[in-house]
Design a protein around this motif. Structure first.
Motif, PDB file in Angstrom:
ATOM      1  N   GLU A  33       0.844  -1.196   0.000  1.00  0.00           N
ATOM      2  CA  GLU A  33       0.000   0.000   0.000  1.00  0.00           C
ATOM      3  C   GLU A  33       0.883   1.250   0.000  1.00  0.00           C
ATOM      4  O   GLU A  33       2.045   1.201   0.373  1.00  0.00           O
ATOM      5  CB  GLU A  33      -0.919   0.012   1.228  1.00  0.00           C
ATOM      6  CG  GLU A  33      -1.902  -1.145   1.266  1.00  0.00           C
ATOM      7  CD  GLU A  33      -2.791  -1.101   2.515  1.00  0.00           C
ATOM      8  OE1 GLU A  33      -2.602  -0.174   3.327  1.00  0.00           O
ATOM      9  OE2 GLU A  33      -3.639  -1.986   2.667  1.00  0.00           O
ATOM     10  N   ARG A  35       2.148   2.836  -2.449  1.00  0.00           N
ATOM     11  CA  ARG A  35       3.332   2.635  -3.296  1.00  0.00           C
ATOM     12  C   ARG A  35       3.880   3.956  -3.814  1.00  0.00           C
ATOM     13  O   ARG A  35       5.091   4.144  -3.934  1.00  0.00           O
ATOM     14  CB  ARG A  35       2.976   1.732  -4.478  1.00  0.00           C
ATOM     15  CG  ARG A  35       2.499   0.338  -4.105  1.00  0.00           C
ATOM     16  CD  ARG A  35       2.288  -0.494  -5.364  1.00  0.00           C
ATOM     17  NE  ARG A  35       1.775  -1.818  -5.041  1.00  0.00           N
ATOM     18  CZ  ARG A  35       0.487  -2.140  -5.059  1.00  0.00           C
ATOM     19  NH1 ARG A  35      -0.410  -1.220  -5.385  1.00  0.00           N
ATOM     20  NH2 ARG A  35       0.095  -3.358  -4.764  1.00  0.00           N
ATOM     21  N   LEU A  59       4.356   3.845 -11.754  1.00  0.00           N
ATOM     22  CA  LEU A  59       2.925   3.860 -11.432  1.00  0.00           C
ATOM     23  C   LEU A  59       2.084   3.701 -12.696  1.00  0.00           C
ATOM     24  O   LEU A  59       1.087   2.969 -12.703  1.00  0.00           O
ATOM     25  CB  LEU A  59       2.563   5.165 -10.715  1.00  0.00           C
ATOM     26  CG  LEU A  59       3.250   5.413  -9.364  1.00  0.00           C
ATOM     27  CD1 LEU A  59       2.903   6.806  -8.849  1.00  0.00           C
ATOM     28  CD2 LEU A  59       2.824   4.358  -8.352  1.00  0.00           C
ATOM     29  N   TYR A  60       2.471   4.383 -13.766  1.00  0.00           N
ATOM     30  CA  TYR A  60       1.744   4.292 -15.039  1.00  0.00           C
ATOM     31  C   TYR A  60       1.812   2.874 -15.597  1.00  0.00           C
ATOM     32  O   TYR A  60       0.827   2.334 -16.107  1.00  0.00           O
ATOM     33  CB  TYR A  60       2.347   5.292 -16.024  1.00  0.00           C
ATOM     34  CG  TYR A  60       1.503   5.572 -17.244  1.00  0.00           C
ATOM     35  CD1 TYR A  60       0.653   6.675 -17.294  1.00  0.00           C
ATOM     36  CD2 TYR A  60       1.560   4.746 -18.366  1.00  0.00           C
ATOM     37  CE1 TYR A  60      -0.114   6.951 -18.419  1.00  0.00           C
ATOM     38  CE2 TYR A  60       0.800   5.002 -19.489  1.00  0.00           C
ATOM     39  CZ  TYR A  60      -0.037   6.108 -19.504  1.00  0.00           C
ATOM     40  OH  TYR A  60      -0.809   6.368 -20.624  1.00  0.00           O
ATOM     41  N   ARG A  66       2.242   0.008 -13.966  1.00  0.00           N
ATOM     42  CA  ARG A  66       1.464  -0.967 -13.185  1.00  0.00           C
ATOM     43  C   ARG A  66      -0.035  -0.727 -13.293  1.00  0.00           C
ATOM     44  O   ARG A  66      -0.812  -1.685 -13.430  1.00  0.00           O
ATOM     45  CB  ARG A  66       1.895  -0.909 -11.717  1.00  0.00           C
ATOM     46  CG  ARG A  66       1.203  -1.950 -10.840  1.00  0.00           C
ATOM     47  CD  ARG A  66       1.773  -1.960  -9.445  1.00  0.00           C
ATOM     48  NE  ARG A  66       1.096  -2.926  -8.587  1.00  0.00           N
ATOM     49  CZ  ARG A  66       1.387  -4.214  -8.520  1.00  0.00           C
ATOM     50  NH1 ARG A  66       2.369  -4.697  -9.265  1.00  0.00           N
ATOM     51  NH2 ARG A  66       0.719  -5.026  -7.722  1.00  0.00           N
ATOM     52  N   SER A  67      -0.484   0.535 -13.237  1.00  0.00           N
ATOM     53  CA  SER A  67      -1.917   0.834 -13.151  1.00  0.00           C
ATOM     54  C   SER A  67      -2.603   1.004 -14.497  1.00  0.00           C
ATOM     55  O   SER A  67      -3.769   0.653 -14.648  1.00  0.00           O
ATOM     56  CB  SER A  67      -2.130   2.107 -12.316  1.00  0.00           C
ATOM     57  OG  SER A  67      -1.591   1.961 -11.032  1.00  0.00           O
ATOM     58  N   VAL A  68      -1.904   1.540 -15.482  1.00  0.00           N
ATOM     59  CA  VAL A  68      -2.525   1.850 -16.774  1.00  0.00           C
ATOM     60  C   VAL A  68      -2.169   0.816 -17.833  1.00  0.00           C
ATOM     61  O   VAL A  68      -3.040   0.251 -18.500  1.00  0.00           O
ATOM     62  CB  VAL A  68      -2.127   3.264 -17.245  1.00  0.00           C
ATOM     63  CG1 VAL A  68      -2.750   3.580 -18.600  1.00  0.00           C
ATOM     64  CG2 VAL A  68      -2.543   4.309 -16.210  1.00  0.00           C
ATOM     65  N   LEU A 111      -0.606  -2.045 -17.249  1.00  0.00           N
ATOM     66  CA  LEU A 111      -0.664  -3.391 -16.664  1.00  0.00           C
ATOM     67  C   LEU A 111       0.529  -4.230 -17.095  1.00  0.00           C
ATOM     68  O   LEU A 111       0.404  -5.430 -17.388  1.00  0.00           O
ATOM     69  CB  LEU A 111      -1.980  -4.088 -17.056  1.00  0.00           C
ATOM     70  CG  LEU A 111      -3.270  -3.331 -16.704  1.00  0.00           C
ATOM     71  CD1 LEU A 111      -4.484  -4.105 -17.190  1.00  0.00           C
ATOM     72  CD2 LEU A 111      -3.345  -3.061 -15.207  1.00  0.00           C
ATOM     73  N   ASP A 171      -0.996   8.121  -5.076  1.00  0.00           N
ATOM     74  CA  ASP A 171      -1.835   7.226  -4.272  1.00  0.00           C
ATOM     75  C   ASP A 171      -3.300   7.662  -4.291  1.00  0.00           C
ATOM     76  O   ASP A 171      -4.165   6.933  -3.794  1.00  0.00           O
ATOM     77  CB  ASP A 171      -1.336   7.184  -2.832  1.00  0.00           C
ATOM     78  CG  ASP A 171       0.023   6.498  -2.713  1.00  0.00           C
ATOM     79  OD1 ASP A 171       0.284   5.564  -3.503  1.00  0.00           O
ATOM     80  OD2 ASP A 171       0.820   6.905  -1.844  1.00  0.00           O
ATOM     81  N   SER A 224      -5.074   9.358 -10.630  1.00  0.00           N
ATOM     82  CA  SER A 224      -4.655   8.408 -11.657  1.00  0.00           C
ATOM     83  C   SER A 224      -3.348   8.875 -12.301  1.00  0.00           C
ATOM     84  O   SER A 224      -3.063  10.082 -12.348  1.00  0.00           O
ATOM     85  CB  SER A 224      -5.728   8.291 -12.736  1.00  0.00           C
ATOM     86  OG  SER A 224      -5.821   9.498 -13.481  1.00  0.00           O
TER      87      SER A 224
END
Length: 448
Positions: free
Chosen positions: A77, A79, A283-284, A286-288, A290, A406, A409
């Motif tokens: 958490e 991150r 972050l981009y 991992r989250s966008v 994938l 966190d 987006s």
């Protein structure tokens, strides 16, 4: 007015150091030396430059790899905050130690400073590798290792910039500056390709072992290079150390160069948004997107490749430095905002390549100009101040964008980067940069 390529002037005035050879071979050797790249015809500079490639690649590899390790493996958490804090720790030494670095670079033999910094970083990396192989590696230990490597690099980088006149002739300063600035781009490229991929395959232990090998190799290369003395007022020591006049306060150096000071302020403001890219990319990914470490490597390599090309082509960007710099910052703002609107992987990689080119082109234009403008006696202090002033925004950017990651987006963070960069571009365009000392330096640099 259009600037002629600075490398043309350097190549036209290059001379061959072959006085002990026969006349006809001397002519052939001189022609070969003029055609050969600087890193090949000047072995000392080539060795030190390669050492810089290794050290900056190692520190970049470590930063990219650990940032990805934090986001993907170590922290379940918050991150963004954890990775932002790590990047902030890695940028603090260049800012906090600027006066100390300036004093050491001014007083000590430059080869000794470079060699010691690389060797100590190698020892720190090797110690972390052994700890990681033993298991149970605390996150705080990794942060401490990042701080140690960044501290060594804070001494290495300005010392090498100051040492350029001790390694090359005056006519080769712009060419040497281009090679030196391209190092950051090469480091970003190599480190980006290896950092996240190494963590995916060998963990922090393998990452640290690779960094240790690079640092220790750099120390050997620097130790093998021969530095020459450069006269300031008098020279009375060996290995590139000069008996310099009393050092002036760092603030006074900038106070006497008002146009330079304003430019540094503009770039410090710009760095609040450009530096965030190193926090946003993991972050981009991992989250966008994938993706995994390979995707991080692709995006970081795109940024590094663009910066590498920009470092070698920056002298050919037409116009005065502030005009060219303003256009480049505007284009960079568009490129950094693009991933916020389009999430296709090729588009994101292409946008980062454009942003990297802009950064590389701007850097080589302004650092070459500063080499001409700043008096030799003030260069150790000035380049330490430059690194500190430009780096002052990096910890803030890392923490702000990391914490925001966190809650917002990654696409929103990309748009914020682009929008925030525009005021700095406008401010740079309004400077004019036509003070007498700047105009003289531009003429000396080859503008016509």
């Amino acid at each position: 007015m259009t600037s002629a390529p600075l490398t043309d002037t350097a190549d036209a005035t290059d001379t061959a150091d072959t006085a002990d050879t026969e006349k006809q071979p001397e002519s052939r050797t001189g022609a070969e030396r003029r055609r050969a790249p600087l890193v090949l015809r000047n072995r000392a500079f080539g060795a030190v430059w390669l050492g810089q490639v290794l050290t900056q690649a190692a520190v970049r590899m470590f930063q990219v790899g650990v940032s990805w390790w934090i986001v993907a493996y170590a922290v379940p958490e918050a991150r963004g905050l954890a990775s932002g804090l790590f990047m902030a720790v890695c940028t603090l030494p260049a800012v906090a130690l600027a006066p100390v670095v300036a004093g050491v670079v001014a007083r000590c033999a430059h080869r000794s400073v470079l060699r010691t910094a690389a060797a100590l970083a190698g020892v720190a990396s090797a110690a972390l590798a052994l700890w990681a192989y033993g298991g149970g590696l605390p996150l705080t230990t990794v942060y401490a290792a990042g701080l140690a490597l960044a501290t060594c690099q804070a001494f290495f980088d300005p010392c090498l910039t100051t040492s350029v006149p001790e390694l090359v002739d005056d006519a080769d300063i712009e060419t040497a500056t281009g090679f030196e600035l391209s190092t950051q781009s090469l480091a970003g490229l190599v480190g980006a390709l290896l950092g996240a991929l190494t963590v995916d395959r060998a963990g922090v232990a393998g990452l640290s072992a690779g960094c240790a090998a690079a640092y220790l190799g750099a120390a050997v290369l620097v130790a093998s290079a021969r530095f020459r003395t450069v006269a300031v007022d008098s020279v009375d020591s060996h290995d590139g150390a000069a008996a310099a006049p009393p050092r002036r306060p760092l603030r006074r150096i900038l106070a006497e160069l008002p146009s330079v000071r304003r430019i540094l302020i503009c770039f410090t403001a710009a760095n609040l948004f450009t530096a965030a890219v190193f926090v946003v990319i993991p972050l981009y990914t991992r989250s966008v997107l994938l993706g995994g470490g390979g995707t991080v490597a692709l995006l970081e390599a795109s940024l590094g490749t663009g910066a590498l090309v920009g470092a070698f082509t920056g002298t050919r960007v037409p116009g005065r430095p502030t005009v060219a710099g303003a256009w480049c910052l505007g284009l960079m703002a568009l490129a950094l905002a693009m991933p916020g609107l389009f999430t296709q992987r090729p588009v994101v990689a292409g946008a980062l390549a454009v942003a990297g080119w802009c950064a590389g082109a701007v850097s080589v234009r302004f650092v070459a100009l500063f080499q001409r403008m700043v008096p030799t006696a003030d260069k150790p202090g000035f380049f330490a101040v430059m690194q500190a002033v430009l780096g002052a925004s990096l910890p803030v950017a890392s923490l702000v964008f990391g914490s925001a990651g966190d809650h917002l987006s990654p696409q929103t963070l990309c748009l914020a980067q682009g929008i925030g960069l525009l005021p700095a571009a406008c401010a740079l365009a309004l400077l004019g940069f036509r003070t007498p000392e700047a105009a003289a330096a531009e003429s000396a640099g080859g503008e016509r």
